[in-house]
Design an enzyme around this catalytic site. Sequence first.
Site, PDB file in Angstrom:
ATOM      1  CE  LYS A  79      49.513  -6.758  10.735  1.00 43.66           C
ATOM      2  NZ  LYS A  79      50.680  -5.862  10.603  1.00 43.66           N
ATOM      3  CB  SER A 131      51.259  -6.268   6.673  1.00 45.32           C
ATOM      4  OG  SER A 131      51.612  -5.911   7.989  1.00 45.32           O
ATOM      5  CB  SER A 146      52.566  -3.013   8.806  1.00 45.64           C
ATOM      6  OG  SER A 146      53.164  -3.591   7.674  1.00 45.64           O
TER       7      SER A 146
END
Length: 505
Positions: free
Chosen positions: A86, A161, A185
């Site tokens: 990420k 996210s 997330s």
Amino acid sequence: MTQTVKASGVVTSTATEMAADLASGERTSVEITQAHLDRIHEVDTDVHAFLYVNDEEALETAASVDEDRAAGKDLPALAGVPIALKDVMVTRGMPTTAGSRILEKWIPQYDATAVRRVRDARMPILGKTNMDEFAMGSSTEHSGYGTTHNPWDLDRIPGGSGGGSAASLAAFEAPLAVGSDTGGSIRQPASVTGTVGVKPTYGGVSRYGVIALASSLDQLGPCGRTVEDAAMLHEVIGGHDPADATSIDAPVPGVVEAARHGRANGVKGLTIAVVKELGGEGYQDGVRDRFEEGVEALRAAGATVTEVSCPSFEYALAAYYLILPSEASSNLAKFDAVRFGMRIEKETVEKTMSATRAAGFGDEVKRRIILGTYALSAGYYDAYYGSAQKVRTLIQRDFADAFAKADVLVSPTCPTTPFRIGEKLEDPLSMYLQDIATIPANLAGIPGMSLPSGLAGEENLPAGFQILAPAHEDARLYRVGAALEAALASAGQVPLTRHLAGAES
Ligand code: GLN
């Protein structure tokens, strides 16, 4: 329009299978890594999971692993298995944006501890994955670089996210990914993409080099397509780090062994409790049905099932949306047009800062900075931030009472299957509700896992099952998760690897 991103060949294997193929000499890391890079170049124009693809360096790592293996050297368990990261973790020599235009073109000088551990484990890094700006959101629609699409249906969101990481797994662009979870997330994207995501106990994985959202809630964790794969990665990234003052100074829990034990032996002797407050009104029927079937599968695998009530959870979302913006408004003050990234030059320092922040931050980030600054302002601190911290204590007490009655707590991960892109963009509150079941774990610092509970609704879209354990008992999540995964598979649930690999039905 339902388009899935069908895959075949080596990319549909689990990370555990890839590691076994590498160890036996069945395949090379260059072959596996190249297959994933090819897959990224084939489907990522549609999926948009990646913000940066690290072709060259990934292949270099792969080649060096193959060389060492051929020379008979001892290698870590996941050596040669590729991974996605990420874009919230800083990576030496690779662009890092946290999904924000304000960090466009920024290339960090150092690696986050988790990244360094991935490199030490000799895993080729495929690239950096898309995310909502500064990890604020549940859909990746708040990314400054365009939305990611859910591989199950490209018109739908992949969660957020960490939607980029989850989509990369579901599209078979990567077998493993590292995510971050401040309010859900890792778990909510796992839920809506039919993958596995784990938020470890707070402090279980170092936050050094992670671009902070809300420091008292943020936690890195592993993402994969199976529970055992996530466990393998957990052991790579977890463990004490002197560079993070909140890092737990204790050995990493034996999560791989726990996963294998759960898969082979079920959950006999464990008590699981359904949380009364998580799963009622507002949860999609199909999501609830799959959840209830999961609970029955665990009962059949030997668990005692009970119900607990956590009355303070009612206030969790409200407390979270005071604590998170407060901490975020302070963490984001460092993006001042001087130290990192974008700068829009004006006549004075103040004007430069203001023009840069106006252009560099998106709407959701601005909304939360304003909210946080207000909540922390003199005269309001006690009424808002102070009250929210009291609610946090009440939630911790609810968990303590619940864990006195059960070994793990369970709920649906997210109230819905993936919604359509654009559907909640104008309505922040309904977006925030995606995390209603995941936020309590962050407020209490306890570990949580989401794993697929099957497909729900007329459109047959993924639904997630959440397992929560007391702090430091991460291994329990893996034992129960692996048992549930095995039980659902033997009950005929079509696993993701087969479903998206073309064996439709
Ligand atoms: N969706 C939640 C939010 O917008 C969770 C974010 C996160 O876990 N990083 O705050």
